[in-house]
Motif scaffolding. Structure first.
Motif, short mmCIF file in Angstrom:
data_model
loop_
_atom_site.label_atom_id
_atom_site.label_comp_id
_atom_site.label_asym_id
_atom_site.label_seq_id
_atom_site.Cartn_x
_atom_site.Cartn_y
_atom_site.Cartn_z
N GLY A 14 18.42 0.55 7.24
CA GLY A 14 18.42 -0.31 6.13
C GLY A 14 17.03 -0.90 6.10
O GLY A 14 16.07 -1.20 5.23
N GLN A 15 16.54 -1.51 7.47
CA GLN A 15 15.40 -2.10 7.74
C GLN A 15 14.23 -1.19 7.50
O GLN A 15 13.37 -1.47 6.85
CB GLN A 15 15.34 -2.85 8.98
N VAL A 16 14.38 0.19 7.96
CA VAL A 16 13.38 0.98 7.95
C VAL A 16 13.30 1.45 6.59
O VAL A 16 11.90 1.50 6.08
CB VAL A 16 13.63 2.36 8.71
N ALA A 17 14.54 1.41 5.81
CA ALA A 17 14.25 1.75 4.20
C ALA A 17 13.43 0.53 3.48
O ALA A 17 12.78 0.77 2.40
CB ALA A 17 15.43 2.26 3.64
N GLU A 18 13.95 -0.64 4.03
CA GLU A 18 13.35 -1.96 3.24
C GLU A 18 11.89 -1.91 3.60
O GLU A 18 11.11 -2.13 2.55
CB GLU A 18 14.04 -2.99 3.65
N VAL A 19 11.60 -1.64 4.87
CA VAL A 19 10.16 -1.84 5.12
C VAL A 19 9.52 -0.51 4.57
O VAL A 19 8.01 -0.79 3.98
CB VAL A 19 9.92 -1.44 6.72
N ARG A 20 9.93 0.69 4.41
CA ARG A 20 9.37 1.60 3.71
C ARG A 20 9.10 1.55 2.11
O ARG A 20 7.90 1.46 1.60
CB ARG A 20 10.27 2.92 3.76
N VAL A 21 10.19 1.01 1.63
CA VAL A 21 9.92 0.41 0.20
C VAL A 21 8.98 -0.74 0.00
O VAL A 21 8.08 -0.43 -1.00
CB VAL A 21 11.27 -0.12 -0.55
N GLU A 22 9.06 -1.55 1.11
CA GLU A 22 7.97 -2.52 0.76
C GLU A 22 6.60 -2.12 1.12
O GLU A 22 5.53 -2.45 0.31
CB GLU A 22 8.31 -3.67 1.85
N GLU A 23 6.32 -1.17 2.01
CA GLU A 23 5.13 -0.61 2.01
C GLU A 23 4.70 0.28 0.72
O GLU A 23 3.42 -0.07 0.57
CB GLU A 23 5.28 0.36 3.50
N LYS A 35 1.68 -1.09 -1.23
CA LYS A 35 0.39 -0.01 -1.60
C LYS A 35 0.18 0.03 -2.86
O LYS A 35 -0.83 0.08 -3.63
CB LYS A 35 0.76 1.34 -1.10
N GLU A 36 1.34 0.27 -3.87
CA GLU A 36 0.93 0.36 -5.30
C GLU A 36 0.65 -0.94 -5.79
O GLU A 36 -0.31 -1.05 -6.98
CB GLU A 36 2.59 0.69 -5.75
N ARG A 37 0.97 -2.21 -5.41
CA ARG A 37 0.51 -3.48 -5.71
C ARG A 37 -0.87 -3.38 -5.59
O ARG A 37 -1.66 -3.93 -6.34
CB ARG A 37 1.06 -4.63 -5.26
#
Length: 612
Positions: free
Chosen positions: A412-421, A425-427
């Motif tokens: 979950g943390q990796v997924a959250e980090v990935r989503v956040e990354e 990046k998009e922002r």
């Protein structure tokens, strides 16, 4: 029968009450008798008799078949003085009647199926009233089967020597011998039955086939032992002996299968051969009944004994290599059997020391006891190992569950980090596009437009865009820098509106290194702008006080003016105008709240509370 018992008791009381003068000590062993084959109610004195040496085993080849009378004699000088005498017959494996000087003193008088054990001696008192000075005679009437008609030698008709001695000497010896004979047989039966039932329960619980075979051998031997003790020794036709002989191969089969399966050996051809033997043996015995039963049963017994010896040799060979504990248990049992057999053979001339069948009973008792103890030990160890394995599995399951939770959390943390990354990046991409494209165009309008209104709108749009870009980058903002930006913007805009700014903020807050999120900075800035815009346009205020405080982990921002306040007609409808709903929505998005307090002539207070 009642008259016989009453007479015997009266004679015994008279003898005990008789003279007690010391006489000669009597200890006779009668080993010769005159024998007549007859079923007459008394010894046929007129019939031709033959001289017989005791002990005698009935055999058809010698003509010993059918009921027979035995007469033996002994002499006394003074039977009416001295201790009470007794008559002891160590073994008489047949229906027995005893007469002393033509007086019936003992009879079996058995009903069907009731039998005195062949190895239980007969002890009778010889009261002085039954004896006489000079020659006394003892007549014994036996009704049994010759050895050819019985399964085992011990069930054939047998008459041992007769001993006459003081009752006080014979009684302890007879009691000890009878208890030894009966006790060993009973102990063997009970031990075999208990071991069999326990093994049967263990086989049911553990689903181990070899335990079932061991249970079958134990229970079969217990049943055979009971039959040998309780079955009539002279059943017409020898059907009991036939059943006893037919039961031996299945019991031996169960024992051999137990040993083979226990050491991990399974041979299909041997299983079929032993099973076929259990069918062939009864058929050959049926053909032999009744005249040649012993002659056929004995070779089969030797064959089975050889088979058991071969299986034991295989078991010991494999046990020596695989399990020394099992090897020593079985080897010890065999050692006891051999030692007991040798002792019985060497002491066969001393019946009171080791009567017949003790070797087999003692050896089988040790075998069943030893194997039962070993199986109990193995089952106990298996239970302990199973419990240890269960605990290890439970611990491992807990560890795996914890690892699964940890993996899930990490995932979950990796997924959250990935989503956040990805989002970051998009922002950043959007912020760069806004800054490079839209920002450049707005800046061009600001510097090139001749229309002041358009230039002002472009300047405001440029500032809003920069604020949005700053929020999109997602970088936290130092609280001291944020407070400086808010003061600069509030002072610039309020001064343009002719409103005096009262800045009520501690210097420590200006120097604070704590950080707030970019989102909180952007939304707070927009709330400040909305509040200042409303104040300039609608309040008519001349002064505005802005206070910023830190309370635990909360950030408090208040804007208070001295304007005319919100009109009465707007009461209850604050969220519908002046951007109030927008300010409250922005605060709620940050898990905070925005309160508006106002009254006509009292100014307006906007209080913003946000968590850091």
């Amino acid at each position: 029968m009642a008259r016989l018992i009453v007479g015997w008791c009266v004679a015994l009381l008279l003898a005990l009450a008789g003279p007690g003068a010391r006489a000669e000590m009597v200890d006779l062993r009668l080993t010769q008798a005159r024998t007549v084959r007859s079923n007459a109610p008394a010894f046929p004195a007129q019939a031709a008799a033959r001289q017989t040496a005791l002990p005698e085993l009935w055999m058809r080849g010698s003509g010993e078949e059918g009921p027979a009378w035995y007469r033996t004699q002994f002499s006394l000088t003074a039977p009416d003085v001295g201790p009470l005498l007794g008559l002891y017959i160590e073994r008489a494996c047949a229906q027995l009647d005893v007469r002393v000087n033509d007086v019936l003193v003992y009879t079996d008088a058995r009903a069907w199926g009731q039998v005195r054990g062949c190895h239980i001696g007969v002890l009778l008192p010889l009261p002085a009233t039954l004896l006489k000075a000079g020659v006394n005679q003892i007549d014994l009437h036996l009704d049994g089967q010759p050895i050819e008609r019985v399964a085992v030698r011990e069930r054939a008709a047998w008459l041992s020597p007769i001993r006459i001695a003081p009752w006080a000497d014979l009684a302890p010896q007879a009691q000890a011998q009878n208890e030894l004979n009966a006790g060993l047989a009973l102990a063997l039966t009970v031990a075999a039955a208990v071991a069999g039932l326990a093994a049967l329960g263990l086989a049911w619980l553990s689903r181990l086939p070899y335990l079932g075979w061991f249970a079958g051998a134990c229970l079969g031997w217990a049943a055979l032992s009971v039959a040998l003790q309780l079955a009539p020794p002279a059943l017409p036709g020898g059907w009991v002996d036939l059943l006893l002989c037919a039961a031996l191969p299945p019991i031996a089969l169960a024992g051999m299968m137990f040993l083979l399966r226990y050491c991990g050996l399974a041979l299909a051809w041997l299983d079929y051969a032993l099973g076929l033997q259990c069918v062939v043996v009864p058929l050959t015995l049926v053909i032999a009944v009744p005249d040649r039963l012993h002659g056929v049963a004995r070779p089969w017994a030797y064959i089975v004994l050889i088979e058991i010896a071969a299986v034991l040799a295989v078991f010991l060979h494999r046990a020596w290599r695989m399990s020394r504990s099992d090897f020593w248990v079985v080897a010890a049992a065999l050692g006891v059997f051999v030692a007991a057999a040798l002792a019985e053979l060497l002491l066969s001339g001393v019946p009171p020391v080791l009567p017949a069948q003790h070797a087999l009973n003692l050896a089988m008792l040790v075998v069943f006891g030893g194997l039962g103890w070993r199986l109990h030990q193995l089952f106990h160890n298996a239970l302990a190992q199973a419990e240890s394995t269960r605990q290890s599995l439970e611990q491992r399951v807990q560890e795996l569950a914890a690892e699964a939770v940890e993996v899930e959390r990490n995932t979950g943390q990796v997924a959250e980090v990935r989503v956040e990354e990805v989002a970051t990046k998009e922002r950043k991409r959007i912020a760069a596009d806004l800054h490079d494209d839209l920002g450049a165009k707005l800046l061009t309008i600001v510097h090139t437009s001749d229309n002041e209104r358009i230039a002002t709108l472009a300047r405001e749009a440029l500032e809003e865009m920069r604020l949005s870009v700053r929020g999109l980058t997602g970088k936290p903002v130092v609280l001291g820098d944020s407070v400086g930006d808010w003061r600069s913007e509030a002072m610039t805009r309020l001064s343009l509106g002719g409103i005096e700014l009262v800045w009520n903020v501690d210097d420590d807050l200006l120097m604070s290194e704590r950080k707030i999120s970019a989102r909180a900075y952007v939304q707070t800035t927009r709330i400040l702008r909305e509040a200042v815009s409303n104040m300039i346009k609608h309040s008519g205020a001349t002064q505005c006080e802005i206070s910023i405080r830190l309370n635990d982990n909360d950030f408090e921002f208040s804007i208070v003016d001295n304007g005319k306040g919100i009109p009465m007609e707007m009461d209850g409808r604050l969220d519908r105008g002046h951007g109030m709903s927008t300010m409250k929505t922005r605060a709620k998005q940050l898990n905070g709240q925005c309160l508006v307090e106002s009254g006509p002539g009292f100014g307006t207070a906007i209080r913003l509370t946000l968590p850091l």
